[in-house]
Structure formats: C-alpha cells, structure tokens
Scaffold this motif. Structure first.
Motif, PDB file in Angstrom:
ATOM      1  N   TYR A 205     -38.861 130.304 -41.939  1.00 28.34           N
ATOM      2  CA  TYR A 205     -39.702 129.241 -42.476  1.00 28.34           C
ATOM      3  C   TYR A 205     -39.343 128.989 -43.938  1.00 28.34           C
ATOM      4  CZ  TYR A 205     -42.517 130.535 -38.402  1.00 28.34           C
ATOM      5  OH  TYR A 205     -42.944 130.825 -37.124  1.00 28.34           O
ATOM      6  N   GLY A 206     -38.929 127.760 -44.237  1.00 31.97           N
ATOM      7  CA  GLY A 206     -38.634 127.370 -45.608  1.00 31.97           C
ATOM      8  C   GLY A 206     -39.664 126.391 -46.131  1.00 31.97           C
ATOM      9  N   ASP A 207     -39.348 125.750 -47.259  1.00 33.00           N
ATOM     10  CA  ASP A 207     -40.283 124.809 -47.870  1.00 33.00           C
ATOM     11  C   ASP A 207     -40.484 123.557 -47.031  1.00 33.00           C
ATOM     12  OD1 ASP A 207     -40.982 126.248 -50.152  1.00 33.00           O
ATOM     13  OD2 ASP A 207     -39.205 125.582 -51.240  1.00 33.00           O
ATOM     14  N   VAL A 208     -39.414 123.075 -46.400  1.00 34.34           N
ATOM     15  CA  VAL A 208     -39.497 121.777 -45.738  1.00 34.34           C
ATOM     16  C   VAL A 208     -39.223 121.831 -44.239  1.00 34.34           C
ATOM     17  CG1 VAL A 208     -38.865 120.562 -47.840  1.00 34.34           C
ATOM     18  CG2 VAL A 208     -37.079 121.226 -46.247  1.00 34.34           C
ATOM     19  N   GLU A 209     -38.842 122.972 -43.706  1.00 32.18           N
ATOM     20  CA  GLU A 209     -38.558 123.031 -42.279  1.00 32.18           C
ATOM     21  C   GLU A 209     -38.622 124.465 -41.778  1.00 32.18           C
ATOM     22  OE1 GLU A 209     -34.611 121.649 -41.505  1.00 32.18           O
ATOM     23  OE2 GLU A 209     -33.714 122.874 -43.083  1.00 32.18           O
ATOM     24  N   ALA A 210     -38.740 124.584 -40.451  1.00 33.34           N
ATOM     25  CA  ALA A 210     -38.695 125.881 -39.787  1.00 33.34           C
ATOM     26  C   ALA A 210     -37.471 125.900 -38.878  1.00 33.34           C
ATOM     27  CB  ALA A 210     -39.966 126.119 -38.981  1.00 33.34           C
ATOM     28  N   LEU A 211     -36.671 126.959 -38.974  1.00 32.72           N
ATOM     29  CA  LEU A 211     -35.446 127.091 -38.195  1.00 32.72           C
ATOM     30  C   LEU A 211     -35.583 128.241 -37.206  1.00 32.72           C
ATOM     31  CD1 LEU A 211     -32.901 126.781 -41.152  1.00 32.72           C
ATOM     32  CD2 LEU A 211     -33.683 124.953 -39.633  1.00 32.72           C
ATOM     33  N   SER A 212     -34.770 128.207 -36.150  1.00 30.45           N
ATOM     34  CA  SER A 212     -34.796 129.252 -35.127  1.00 30.45           C
ATOM     35  C   SER A 212     -33.394 129.776 -34.881  1.00 30.45           C
ATOM     36  CB  SER A 212     -35.375 128.715 -33.811  1.00 30.45           C
ATOM     37  OG  SER A 212     -36.700 128.277 -33.978  1.00 30.45           O
ATOM     38  N   SER A 213     -33.310 131.063 -34.560  1.00 28.23           N
ATOM     39  CA  SER A 213     -32.044 131.681 -34.172  1.00 28.23           C
ATOM     40  C   SER A 213     -32.280 132.526 -32.926  1.00 28.23           C
ATOM     41  CB  SER A 213     -31.496 132.559 -35.302  1.00 28.23           C
ATOM     42  OG  SER A 213     -30.351 133.282 -34.866  1.00 28.23           O
ATOM     43  N   VAL A 214     -31.422 132.358 -31.940  1.00 32.79           N
ATOM     44  CA  VAL A 214     -31.526 133.149 -30.716  1.00 32.79           C
ATOM     45  C   VAL A 214     -31.052 134.573 -30.998  1.00 32.79           C
ATOM     46  CG1 VAL A 214     -30.678 133.393 -28.352  1.00 32.79           C
ATOM     47  CG2 VAL A 214     -31.224 131.126 -29.260  1.00 32.79           C
ATOM     48  N   VAL A 215     -31.779 135.545 -30.462  1.00 34.38           N
ATOM     49  CA  VAL A 215     -31.413 136.956 -30.611  1.00 34.38           C
ATOM     50  C   VAL A 215     -30.495 137.335 -29.450  1.00 34.38           C
ATOM     51  CG1 VAL A 215     -32.287 139.316 -30.742  1.00 34.38           C
ATOM     52  CG2 VAL A 215     -33.604 137.435 -31.749  1.00 34.38           C
ATOM     53  N   ASP A 216     -29.308 137.873 -29.759  1.00 35.15           N
ATOM     54  CA  ASP A 216     -28.375 138.221 -28.681  1.00 35.15           C
ATOM     55  C   ASP A 216     -28.723 139.585 -28.086  1.00 35.15           C
ATOM     56  OD1 ASP A 216     -27.367 140.193 -30.377  1.00 35.15           O
ATOM     57  OD2 ASP A 216     -25.606 139.026 -30.969  1.00 35.15           O
ATOM     58  N   ASN A 217     -27.906 140.041 -27.150  1.00 31.04           N
ATOM     59  CA  ASN A 217     -28.195 141.296 -26.440  1.00 31.04           C
ATOM     60  C   ASN A 217     -28.191 142.509 -27.360  1.00 31.04           C
ATOM     61  OD1 ASN A 217     -28.438 139.939 -24.017  1.00 31.04           O
ATOM     62  ND2 ASN A 217     -26.261 140.178 -23.492  1.00 31.04           N
ATOM     63  N   ALA A 218     -27.490 142.408 -28.481  1.00 31.13           N
ATOM     64  CA  ALA A 218     -27.449 143.518 -29.434  1.00 31.13           C
ATOM     65  C   ALA A 218     -28.585 143.439 -30.453  1.00 31.13           C
ATOM     66  CB  ALA A 218     -26.105 143.540 -30.151  1.00 31.13           C
ATOM     67  N   GLY A 219     -29.438 142.413 -30.327  1.00 29.63           N
ATOM     68  CA  GLY A 219     -30.548 142.246 -31.261  1.00 29.63           C
ATOM     69  C   GLY A 219     -30.177 141.489 -32.516  1.00 29.63           C
TER      70      GLY A 219
ATOM     71  N   ILE B 260     -52.026 129.082 -42.233  1.00 26.24           N
ATOM     72  CA  ILE B 260     -51.498 128.116 -43.196  1.00 26.24           C
ATOM     73  C   ILE B 260     -50.200 128.582 -43.837  1.00 26.24           C
ATOM     74  CG2 ILE B 260     -53.744 127.097 -43.695  1.00 26.24           C
ATOM     75  CD1 ILE B 260     -53.922 128.855 -46.169  1.00 26.24           C
ATOM     76  N   VAL B 261     -49.899 129.885 -43.763  1.00 28.13           N
ATOM     77  CA  VAL B 261     -48.638 130.442 -44.266  1.00 28.13           C
ATOM     78  C   VAL B 261     -48.143 131.443 -43.225  1.00 28.13           C
ATOM     79  CG1 VAL B 261     -47.513 131.801 -46.080  1.00 28.13           C
ATOM     80  CG2 VAL B 261     -49.319 130.183 -46.697  1.00 28.13           C
ATOM     81  N   PRO B 262     -46.857 131.326 -42.818  1.00 34.85           N
ATOM     82  CA  PRO B 262     -45.845 130.386 -43.292  1.00 34.85           C
ATOM     83  C   PRO B 262     -46.096 128.972 -42.783  1.00 34.85           C
ATOM     84  CG  PRO B 262     -44.957 131.684 -41.496  1.00 34.85           C
ATOM     85  CD  PRO B 262     -46.309 132.256 -41.807  1.00 34.85           C
ATOM     86  N   ALA B 263     -45.628 128.003 -43.568  1.00 36.34           N
ATOM     87  CA  ALA B 263     -45.802 126.606 -43.207  1.00 36.34           C
ATOM     88  C   ALA B 263     -44.808 126.216 -42.119  1.00 36.34           C
ATOM     89  CB  ALA B 263     -45.600 125.733 -44.445  1.00 36.34           C
ATOM     90  N   GLY B 264     -45.143 125.165 -41.404  1.00 37.09           N
ATOM     91  CA  GLY B 264     -44.206 124.633 -40.423  1.00 37.09           C
ATOM     92  C   GLY B 264     -44.536 124.964 -38.989  1.00 37.09           C
ATOM     93  N   GLU B 265     -45.496 125.860 -38.756  1.00 38.35           N
ATOM     94  CA  GLU B 265     -45.887 126.185 -37.385  1.00 38.35           C
ATOM     95  C   GLU B 265     -47.353 126.605 -37.406  1.00 38.35           C
ATOM     96  OE1 GLU B 265     -43.710 128.607 -33.944  1.00 38.35           O
ATOM     97  OE2 GLU B 265     -44.704 129.924 -35.357  1.00 38.35           O
ATOM     98  N   SER B 266     -48.239 125.684 -37.100  1.00 35.46           N
ATOM     99  CA  SER B 266     -49.664 125.988 -37.155  1.00 35.46           C
ATOM    100  C   SER B 266     -50.085 126.782 -35.923  1.00 35.46           C
ATOM    101  CB  SER B 266     -50.482 124.694 -37.244  1.00 35.46           C
ATOM    102  OG  SER B 266     -50.275 123.906 -36.094  1.00 35.46           O
TER     103      SER B 266
END
Length: 492
Positions: free
Chosen positions: A240-254, A328-334
C-alpha cells in the motif's frame, strides 16, 4: 360542419385543457461572476414530494428558459459543462437549495447564477528552471486514501492547466518520466515531497483559479522490493502506497517481488486462513533503496473483544449495542467490521476508526482500551495483539428541544439543526454531530445526548456538519445535565 373541422376543434380543446391550471417557471441562467447569459444550460425542475416526474429544458441563446408544471413544491436547478450544478436558493455550493411553491395558474421567475468550477495552473520545470514538455501531472483530493480528481500533461513550455475542480483541498503530483541510465524524474508532490504526508495542499474555490504553482520533480531511480512470506497459506502480498495498492503473487517458495517503485512510505501485508486460523503479517517501511531480503513473519490476526458495562446490573450481553469499525490505514483497501457487546472479532492489521451504536434511551459514557480511557475514535491493531475494549453506557441521556424562528418570529421548516460538543474528547466519542430536521412549526428534538456543553448551528440547505464554521463566536451554546432536558430558540 365536416369531420375535419370537428377533429381540429377537438384537438385544440384538448391542448387547451391539458395546459389548464399549469404553473409557469421562467427566468435566466447567467455566469455568477460576469453576469453573462449561459446558452444551452440544462434547467431541472424536480418535485420535492409526490409521484410527479421531473421536468427539464435548455436555455436559449439569451440564457432564458420557460417551463410549465403542475401546482406543487419543486427544487429548481441548472447545470452547464465547466460549472457547478446549482440549486435555486442554495447557500453553499453543494447545498440543497430552497424549494419553490407553484400555485395553479401561477408564475414564478428566477435568475440562476452558475459558479464556474475551479482550476489549477502551473509549470513543471527541471533543476535548471527549464520547462518539461509532455510531463504527466495529477490532482488528488487531500483525503486518506488519496482519490484521483483529474489529470493532464504540460505543453511545450512546461505549462499545465487542470480545470473542472470542485471546491476543496487537493494535492498535486507529477508522474514518472524515464531519463535512461541516470534513472528518471520521480513522482513528486507540490512542495517538493515524495510522500503525501509531507506534501503541500492547495485550496480550490469556485469562480477562481490557483495560479503560479511550480513543480520540480526529484531525480532518481525506481526501486525494487523482494522478500519471502514465512508462513503457509498466503498466496498474495499487498503493498500500500500513497496513491495505489499493488499486489504480488507468492510463489511456491514463498517469494514475492515488486518492481519500479517510487521512493516513499509503504505498508506491506499478507494473510492466510487455514482451518479457521487467521494469520497475518504487517510491516511499515520507508523505501529509499532496493530491498531484497524482507521477511514477512506471521502471527495471529489481532483479536478485538468488546465488553459492555450497562447500568442497573444488566448482563453485558443484554444491551443491544455494538461498535462499528472501518479500517482507514493502510489506505487503498477499506474493510469493515461490527462487534456486538460480549463478542469478539479478528481484525486485519492496521488503524481502525470506531463508532458506537447506542440503543434508544442510552448514551456512551466512556470507552476504555485495556482499562485506560480511549479519547480518540481510532485504534491500531497489530498481529498477535489481544485488544480488550470496554464500553460503558448510561440510561440517563439528555435531550435538547427547541424552535427555529426567522426575523419575523415565523417558524422555519425543513432546516437541519446540528449540535457539536465543545469538549473535543466528548465530540470524538460522538463520532458525528447529533442532528435533527425542523418540522412544519419549526420545532426540533434531539435525544440520546451525553451531558456537557454543546454548540448549535443551523443549515437551511442541507449542508453537512463539515461545512459549518464551528469556531465562530456567534454560535449559541446549550448546557446539558445528565438525564436533563434543555430548550433553545434558534434563528437562521
């Protein structure tokens, strides 16, 4: 008399009958600042109550309009591209306005003055003061999370103009632009900050333009963030950043990774739910260089337990009260939760805003966390924590009753009366300003209040409590005792 003549007479009679009793609404739509007639503006006549349909028309080349409508009460408004929608009689830009009452065969004339929406004009320059061409710039509402309001690009001189902005406070931010091996221009807020929390806000008003702003983007490299999730069951990591929320897939090794990140403040979170176990990880970090060894270690999700203390020896679970929570924190995902008296809930890590739901005949007397007074409506929940929240209620709330009268001592109906506690700690427990609408005789009644001193304010056009100047020394006050009733007469 032949059939064609009879048919024409019947049609004429029908047309005359259909217009019988209709009221006429006419007037002009003009620019509020210059008085210039605004052609092709859309005028709307909306019934205040009843099943009648709304009526609309467009102004002619002189800005004039004319509409017919059945007798009744209506809201009259107008709009035009580049201008704020305006209701006739409104006192604040987003208020509801004053209804008009049309009598049968009556006539009502009005001039509607439209306010041009605000604009921001400025320049984007490099470190030597030269203009940067075709450079992206965005305007965000100064809220948390930030909300995109508008965006644009600079011209060949580095000059930009962003229009169509509603009144309010905004943050201005440049985009990223590649420079090759030396990195690039980093996203930078007005005021020179990379982070929103240190940015300089800009106030925009109707009929006005904010000019002369200069943004100089910082230079540097976009960054990389890599790490591992050390607990099973998590297949996604959120950043979660100031203006957007990003996602990363976790692989088999974590493992997880994020690329091309601007320097700044971030929240990193992961979670898993296996066989009913809710495990979470949560970190705040300041990214100023590449990080490639982040370890997200899991712990049980924060547990919030709500106990309620009721008067008269009532069992805690017998009181139909609850606490609503909004993250309310982190922003981007209520996220939202509701916890009832005597129950508990697992929360996602972060900062939550609380609001108590109090049953009729009670008021929230005190809120404690781990036995200590909690004067703020916000709490932070971290992985592994057990939060013991206690709400104490009283069955002796106070009441305010009164009337709203104009300068001629006539009642003012359909107005909103707001109360605000003079004590900041009490106001935070209330979460919102208590309010009521005045009746046909101008009377109002507000129940369920904690004892204390309150400021009273009036809104004639449905404006929110946030639009009221609560620091005004002209606001009347009322003192409430526990279980007591106070009367007050207000004027608009």
């Amino acid at each position: 008399m032949n059939k064609s003549v009879l048919l024409r007479l019947a049609l004429l009679f029908s047309a005359a009958a259909s217009g019988a009793g209709a009221a006429v609404v006419e007037g002009k739509v003009v620019d509020n600042r210059t008085g210039t007639p605004l052609a092709r503006s859309r005028v709307l006549l909306m019934p205040v109550r009843g099943a009648a349909s709304q009526i609309s028309a467009y102004t002619d080349a002189r800005g004039a309009f004319r509409m017919e409508a059945p007798a009744g009460a209506y809201a009259l408004g107008a709009e035009r591209p580049g201008y704020a929608f305006t209701w006739y009689g409104q006192r604040v830009w987003n208020g509801r306005g004053t209804p008009i009452v049309l009598d049968q065969d009556g006539r009502f004339g009005a001039e509607i003055r439209l306010h041009r929406l605000g604009a921001i004009t400025g320049e984007i320059r490099d470190e030597n003061g030269a203009g940067l061409w075709d450079f992206p710039v965005a305007v965000y509402h100064d809220t948390r999370p930030l909300q995109l309001a508008a965006q644009g690009k600079s011209d060949d001189r580095g000059v930009f103009r962003i229009a169509g902005l509603s009144p309010g406070r905004y943050l201005l931010r440049t985009g990223y632009q590649e420079l090759g091996e030396e990195g690039g221009y980093l996203p930078t807020f007005y005021g020179g900050s990379i982070a929103a929390e240190s940015a300089q806000s800009i106030e925009v008003q109707l009929d006005a333009e904010v000019e002369g702003l200069v943004l100089t983007p910082q230079t540097g490299h976009l960054l990389r963030l890599k790490g591992k999730v050390t607990f099973p069951g998590s297949n996604l990591v959120r950043l979660y950043g100031d203006v957007e929320a990003l996602s990363s897939v976790v692989d088999n090794a974590g493992s997880f990774s994020f690329e091309r990140l601007a320097p700044g403040s971030y929240y990193l979170a992961a979670e898993s739910k296996i066989s009913g176990d809710y495990v979470t990880a949560y970190q705040r970090l300041w990214l100023k260089s590449d990080l490639e060894d982040i370890q997200l270690e899991g712990a049980p999700a924060p547990l919030l337990q709500l106990r309620c203390r009721a008067p008269g020896g009532r069992p805690p679970g017998a009181l139909p009260a609850s606490v609503s929570l909004m993250r309310i924190v982190p922003a981007g995902e209520s996220r939202a939760e509701q916890v009832r008296c005597g129950s508990s809930a697992r929360l996602a890590p972060g900062t939550w805003r609380m609001r108590a739901s109090t049953p009729a005949g009670f008021y929230l007397q005190a809120l404690t966390l781990h036995g200590r007074p909690l004067n703020s409506p916000e709490l932070e929940a971290l992985p592994g924590e057990h939060l013991e929240l206690e709400a104490a209620f009283s069955d002796k709330p106070a009441t305010v009753e009164g009337k709203l009268l104009d300068a001629n001592q006539q009642p003012v109906p359909e107005a909103t009366i707001y109360l605000r506690a003079a004590d900041s700690a009490l106001q935070q427990r209330l979460a919102a300003a208590p309010s009521a609408r005045t009746g046909a005789d101008g009377s109002f009644l507000i129940r369920g209040l904690p004892p204390g001193r309150y400021l009273a304010a009036v809104s004639l056009d449905g404006g929110s409590e946030d639009e009221i100047d609560w620091n005004s020394p002209l606001l009347p006050t009322v003192q409430l005792e526990e279980g007591g009733k106070a009367s007050i007469t207000l004027s608009p």
